[in-house]
Design an enzyme around this catalytic site. Structure first.
Site, short mmCIF file in Angstrom:
data_model
loop_
_atom_site.label_atom_id
_atom_site.label_comp_id
_atom_site.label_asym_id
_atom_site.label_seq_id
_atom_site.Cartn_x
_atom_site.Cartn_y
_atom_site.Cartn_z
N ARG A 62 -15.32 4.23 -11.81
CA ARG A 62 -15.47 5.38 -10.93
C ARG A 62 -15.68 6.69 -11.68
O ARG A 62 -16.21 7.65 -11.15
CB ARG A 62 -14.22 5.52 -10.06
N TYR A 64 -4.78 16.77 -17.46
CA TYR A 64 -5.31 17.82 -16.58
C TYR A 64 -4.35 18.16 -15.44
O TYR A 64 -4.67 18.96 -14.59
CB TYR A 64 -6.74 17.53 -16.12
N PRO A 121 -1.60 10.56 -20.21
CA PRO A 121 -2.58 9.92 -21.10
C PRO A 121 -3.90 10.67 -21.13
O PRO A 121 -4.30 11.29 -20.15
CB PRO A 121 -2.80 8.54 -20.47
N ASP A 129 0.88 -1.17 0.00
CA ASP A 129 0.00 0.00 0.00
C ASP A 129 0.92 1.22 0.00
O ASP A 129 1.55 1.53 1.01
CB ASP A 129 -0.88 -0.02 1.25
C1 HXC Z 1 -17.39 11.18 -2.99
C2 HXC Z 1 -16.10 9.46 -2.15
C3 HXC Z 1 -16.27 8.70 -3.34
C4 HXC Z 1 -17.07 9.29 -4.37
C5 HXC Z 1 -15.04 7.55 -1.97
N1 HXC Z 1 -15.34 8.69 -1.35
N2 HXC Z 1 -15.59 7.53 -3.21
N3 HXC Z 1 -16.65 10.67 -1.96
N4 HXC Z 1 -17.61 10.53 -4.16
N5 HXC Z 1 -17.30 8.66 -5.51
C6 HXC Z 1 -14.96 9.07 -0.01
C7 HXC Z 1 -15.56 8.12 1.01
O1 HXC Z 1 -16.92 8.45 1.29
C8 HXC Z 1 -14.66 8.37 2.22
O2 HXC Z 1 -14.98 9.56 2.89
C9 HXC Z 1 -13.31 8.60 1.57
O3 HXC Z 1 -13.55 8.95 0.20
C10 HXC Z 1 -12.46 7.35 1.58
O4 HXC Z 1 -13.22 6.31 0.99
P1 HXC Z 1 -12.72 4.80 1.01
O5 HXC Z 1 -13.60 4.00 0.16
O6 HXC Z 1 -12.50 4.38 2.45
O7 HXC Z 1 -11.29 4.98 0.38
P2 HXC Z 1 -10.28 3.91 -0.11
O8 HXC Z 1 -10.69 2.52 0.18
O9 HXC Z 1 -8.97 4.40 0.34
O10 HXC Z 1 -10.40 4.07 -1.71
C11 HXC Z 1 -9.65 4.99 -2.40
C12 HXC Z 1 -10.42 5.50 -3.58
C13 HXC Z 1 -10.83 4.36 -4.52
C14 HXC Z 1 -9.57 6.54 -4.29
C15 HXC Z 1 -11.70 6.16 -3.06
O11 HXC Z 1 -11.50 4.91 -5.62
C16 HXC Z 1 -9.67 3.58 -4.98
O12 HXC Z 1 -9.08 2.78 -4.25
N6 HXC Z 1 -9.28 3.68 -6.22
C17 HXC Z 1 -8.15 2.95 -6.83
C18 HXC Z 1 -8.35 2.70 -8.27
C19 HXC Z 1 -8.68 3.92 -9.07
O13 HXC Z 1 -9.44 4.77 -8.64
N7 HXC Z 1 -8.13 4.02 -10.25
C20 HXC Z 1 -8.50 5.06 -11.16
C21 HXC Z 1 -7.40 5.98 -11.36
S1 HXC Z 1 -7.67 6.88 -12.83
P3 HXC Z 1 -15.90 9.61 4.23
O14 HXC Z 1 -15.89 11.03 4.60
O15 HXC Z 1 -17.25 9.07 3.79
O16 HXC Z 1 -15.22 8.70 5.22
C22 HXC Z 1 -6.82 8.29 -12.78
C23 HXC Z 1 -6.64 9.05 -14.07
C24 HXC Z 1 -7.86 9.56 -14.64
O17 HXC Z 1 -6.36 8.70 -11.81
C25 HXC Z 1 -7.75 10.01 -16.07
C26 HXC Z 1 -9.03 9.74 -16.81
C27 HXC Z 1 -9.04 10.23 -18.20
#
Ligand code: HXC
Length: 279
Positions: free
Chosen positions: A200, A148, A189, A67
């Protein structure tokens, strides 16, 4: 596109290497003779991915559960990797992101993204960088950002902040560590569909279609296209590229920037009239 031993004998550490773009880059590294060491939070996924890529390519691959938000875990895992010898390159690929109206975010939501993208990438870069410097050997850091990082983007604000920070780290350390033989670059990218990001970030067909339609090339990216760019930047052939961020987005971000880019709304008749008025 490349000679098959382009990355021969290189050990390449890839965060978030169990899935998505990280997995595609790991596969390409193996096809070109490198040994990727893939890291992620999900042990089962790493094991599966490593077995699949080894069977498909016949190459070598290692994995570690990690992690990257935890600086002590980063130190201990990187140190265990170094026990088998130094790595040649680090790819900061792991990311977290979600689409949200910014005023609805809690501080935990902000931290969830920034801790992975900005802090995690920085911890990894430091853990590798100081080992390269101590050993007096060269190193290569490639960070996956987004376009971005320089334009900013509505509705993914923690990600935009964090990716801009990774770009600043890349440019800063390219200068500071260049004299020590360590180079840092980034790939920016555009849309490359992956399960992790798309679940997401793309809640419905409307957004998915818009991505292809607004792109000058009329499509999203193919993972292999990005993996080839990464392979080039990891290879010794790109040794003089340092501190840059290379865009791979079909022209997407520029299309939103040019003041007359929207003028394709004019009809042929309107274009003829404009040409006639000029005479
Ligand atoms: C609002 C949100 C949310 C959402 C989570 N939270 N998702 N708030 N809208 N959609 C809030 C939760 O309510 C919580 O706050 C806090 O964030 C932490 O949530 P957890 O689920 O406990 O977090 P965690 O398990 O650490 O998950 C991390 C994450 C998750 C970032 C939220 O999405 C993740 O693990 N992602 C990894 C994979 C990923 O996302 N890959 C995509 C990258 S793409 P509260 O206050 O309720 O406790 C990229 C480039 C994009 O980066 C380019 C595109 C063109």
């Amino acid at each position: 596109m490349f000679v098959p031993d382009l990355l021969k004998n290189k050990r390449i550490l890839i965060t978030g290497g169990g899935s998505g773009l990280g997995k595609t880059m790991a596969r390409r590294c193996m096809e070109l003779g490198a040994t990727p060491i893939i890291c992620s939070r999900r042990e089962e996924l790493l094991e599966e991915t490593a077995a699949e890529l080894a069977a498909d390519t016949g190459g070598r691959i290692e994995w570690r559960r990690l992690d990257i938000r935890d600086p002590e875990a980063v130190e201990s895992v990187v140190s265990s990797i170094w026990e088998d010898g130094p790595i040649d390159a680090l790819i900061n690929n792991a990311a977290g992101n979600f689409l949200a109206r910014t005023e609805t975010l809690s501080h935990r939501a902000v931290d969830a993204v920034i801790n992975i993208v900005l802090h995690g990438s920085t911890y990894m870069t430091l853990a590798c960088g100081k080992r390269w410097i101590d050993a007096g050997i060269s190193g290569n850091v490639l960070s996956i950002i987004t376009t971005y990082a320089w334009t900013g983007s509505a509705f993914v604000v923690p990600s935009a902040i964090a990716k801009a920070g990774v770009l600043a780290m890349t440019r800063s350390l390219a200068v500071e560590w260049g004299p020590k033989g360590i180079r840092l670059n980034a790939i920016a990218p555009g849309p490359f569909p992956t399960d992790g990001a798309w679940d997401r970030l793309v809640p419905n067909e409307k957004l998915a279609t818009a991505w292809a339609e607004r792109n000058p090339l009329g499509r999203v990216g193919d993972h292999k296209e990005l993996a080839n760019l990464a392979a080039y930047l990891l290879s010794d052939g790109s040794a003089y590229i340092n501190g840059d961020a290379i865009t791979i987005d079909g022209g997407e971000w520029l299309a939103g920037a040019g003041q007359f880019n929207f003028a394709d709304i004019l009809t042929d008749e309107e274009w003829d009239n404009i040409a006639g008025n000029k005479k």
